[in-house]
Scaffold this motif. Structure first.
Motif, short mmCIF file in Angstrom:
data_model
loop_
_atom_site.label_atom_id
_atom_site.label_comp_id
_atom_site.label_asym_id
_atom_site.label_seq_id
_atom_site.Cartn_x
_atom_site.Cartn_y
_atom_site.Cartn_z
N HIS A 110 0.83 -1.20 0.00
CA HIS A 110 0.00 0.00 0.00
C HIS A 110 0.87 1.26 0.00
CE1 HIS A 110 -3.73 2.19 0.65
NE2 HIS A 110 -3.14 2.86 1.62
N LEU A 111 1.94 1.24 0.79
CA LEU A 111 2.87 2.37 0.81
C LEU A 111 3.49 2.59 -0.58
CD1 LEU A 111 5.02 2.18 4.07
CD2 LEU A 111 3.78 4.16 3.21
N LYS A 112 3.92 1.50 -1.23
CA LYS A 112 4.53 1.61 -2.55
C LYS A 112 3.57 2.22 -3.56
CE LYS A 112 6.07 -2.18 -4.19
NZ LYS A 112 6.56 -3.50 -4.59
N GLU A 113 2.30 1.83 -3.47
CA GLU A 113 1.30 2.32 -4.42
C GLU A 113 0.94 3.78 -4.20
OE1 GLU A 113 -1.88 -0.41 -3.74
OE2 GLU A 113 -0.87 -2.06 -4.77
N ASN A 114 1.11 4.28 -2.99
CA ASN A 114 0.66 5.63 -2.66
C ASN A 114 1.79 6.60 -2.35
OD1 ASN A 114 -2.42 5.44 -2.53
ND2 ASN A 114 -1.75 3.63 -1.41
N THR A 115 3.01 6.20 -2.63
CA THR A 115 4.16 7.06 -2.38
C THR A 115 5.00 7.07 -3.65
OG1 THR A 115 4.17 6.31 -0.07
CG2 THR A 115 6.16 7.39 -0.85
N PRO A 116 5.55 8.23 -4.02
CA PRO A 116 6.48 8.23 -5.16
C PRO A 116 7.60 7.23 -4.89
CG PRO A 116 6.03 10.47 -4.45
CD PRO A 116 5.39 9.56 -3.44
N PHE A 117 8.20 6.71 -5.95
CA PHE A 117 9.20 5.64 -5.80
C PHE A 117 10.18 5.97 -4.67
CE2 PHE A 117 13.33 3.73 -6.65
CZ PHE A 117 12.97 2.39 -6.67
N ASN A 118 10.32 5.00 -3.79
CA ASN A 118 11.23 5.13 -2.65
C ASN A 118 11.96 3.80 -2.52
OD1 ASN A 118 12.13 4.81 0.16
ND2 ASN A 118 11.08 6.76 0.51
N ARG A 119 13.26 3.83 -2.67
CA ARG A 119 14.09 2.62 -2.66
C ARG A 119 13.97 1.86 -1.34
NH1 ARG A 119 19.65 3.18 -5.44
NH2 ARG A 119 18.10 3.86 -6.89
N VAL A 120 13.86 2.56 -0.23
CA VAL A 120 13.77 1.91 1.08
C VAL A 120 12.44 1.16 1.20
CG1 VAL A 120 13.75 2.29 3.57
CG2 VAL A 120 15.31 3.61 2.14
N ILE A 121 11.36 1.77 0.77
CA ILE A 121 10.05 1.09 0.81
C ILE A 121 10.10 -0.15 -0.08
CG2 ILE A 121 7.61 1.26 0.21
CD1 ILE A 121 7.77 4.26 0.94
N GLU A 122 10.70 -0.01 -1.25
CA GLU A 122 10.83 -1.13 -2.18
C GLU A 122 11.59 -2.30 -1.54
OE1 GLU A 122 10.05 -3.16 -5.50
OE2 GLU A 122 9.42 -1.07 -5.28
N ARG A 123 12.70 -2.02 -0.90
CA ARG A 123 13.49 -3.08 -0.26
C ARG A 123 12.74 -3.71 0.90
NH1 ARG A 123 19.53 -0.44 -0.14
NH2 ARG A 123 19.91 -0.62 -2.36
N LEU A 124 12.11 -2.89 1.69
CA LEU A 124 11.34 -3.39 2.83
C LEU A 124 10.21 -4.30 2.35
CD1 LEU A 124 11.51 -2.99 5.89
CD2 LEU A 124 9.93 -1.09 5.67
N SER A 125 9.53 -3.87 1.31
CA SER A 125 8.43 -4.66 0.75
C SER A 125 8.93 -6.00 0.23
CB SER A 125 7.76 -3.87 -0.38
OG SER A 125 6.72 -4.61 -0.95
N ARG A 126 10.04 -6.00 -0.50
CA ARG A 126 10.59 -7.25 -1.04
C ARG A 126 11.04 -8.18 0.09
NH1 ARG A 126 15.18 -5.86 -4.55
NH2 ARG A 126 14.74 -3.69 -4.21
N THR A 127 11.61 -7.62 1.15
CA THR A 127 12.05 -8.43 2.28
C THR A 127 10.87 -9.12 2.96
OG1 THR A 127 13.95 -6.98 2.66
CG2 THR A 127 13.29 -8.39 4.49
N PHE A 128 9.80 -8.37 3.22
CA PHE A 128 8.61 -8.97 3.84
C PHE A 128 8.00 -10.04 2.94
CE2 PHE A 128 8.01 -4.77 6.24
CZ PHE A 128 8.64 -5.26 7.37
N GLN A 129 7.92 -9.75 1.64
CA GLN A 129 7.33 -10.72 0.72
C GLN A 129 8.16 -12.00 0.68
OE1 GLN A 129 4.23 -10.18 -1.04
NE2 GLN A 129 4.52 -12.38 -1.03
N ALA A 130 9.49 -11.87 0.67
CA ALA A 130 10.36 -13.04 0.66
C ALA A 130 10.19 -13.85 1.95
CB ALA A 130 11.82 -12.62 0.49
N GLN A 131 10.08 -13.16 3.07
CA GLN A 131 9.88 -13.87 4.34
C GLN A 131 8.57 -14.65 4.32
OE1 GLN A 131 10.11 -10.94 7.44
NE2 GLN A 131 12.34 -10.84 7.37
N LEU A 132 7.54 -14.07 3.76
CA LEU A 132 6.24 -14.74 3.69
C LEU A 132 6.27 -15.90 2.69
CD1 LEU A 132 3.34 -14.63 4.79
CD2 LEU A 132 2.75 -13.19 2.85
N ASP A 133 6.82 -15.65 1.49
CA ASP A 133 6.86 -16.67 0.44
C ASP A 133 7.69 -17.89 0.84
OD1 ASP A 133 5.31 -15.03 -1.14
OD2 ASP A 133 6.98 -14.37 -2.41
#
Length: 128
Positions: free
Chosen positions: A65-88
């Motif tokens: 949700h943060l990624k979709e509603n915030t201009p591109f932010n590398r930190v949000i992108e990395r955090l999102s990928r980390t959480f997704q990898a942990q879940l997957d």
């Protein structure tokens, strides 16, 4: 079975067990603190459920949700990928791995980030 094959199998098992516990705790804490200090990051975020078992799914949903509603932010992108990898990959055994987040209320981005920060600080303290 020869000795080199046995060594390979033991090493593989060791690496898999270490990876299964990988939470990226310090990395997540650092990214979250960076985002908390960044005043440009804001959006109406859903606050994570307080019942355990849904935290990781909520962190995945919240950072998407943060990624979709915030201009591109590398930190949000990395955090999102980390959480997704942990879940997957069912990483970070300290967090329950439910597929769906159960939201209680709407909150703001700072509350959401503080929830992430306190959750991973508890894991870090437990691992110390």
């Amino acid at each position: 079975m020869n000795a080199s094959m046995l060594s390979y199998i033991l090493l593989s098992c060791l690496l898999l067990s270490v990876q299964a516990q990988y939470c990226g705790v310090r990395e997540i804490i650092r990214y979250t603190q960076l985002l908390l200090d960044d005043s440009s990051v804001s959006c109406p975020c859903r606050q994570t459920a307080t019942s355990s078992g849904h935290e990781l799914a909520c962190f995945v949903d919240g950072t998407k949700h943060l990624k979709e509603n915030t201009p591109f932010n590398r930190v949000i992108e990395r955090l999102s990928r980390t959480f997704q990898a942990q879940l997957d990959r069912s990483l970070c055994k300290r967090l329950a791995h439910s597929d769906q987040c159960q939201y209680e209320t709407k909150g703001n981005v700072k509350e959401f980030l503080k929830k992430i920060l306190t959750t991973y600080q508890k894991i870090e303290k437990f691992n110390a």
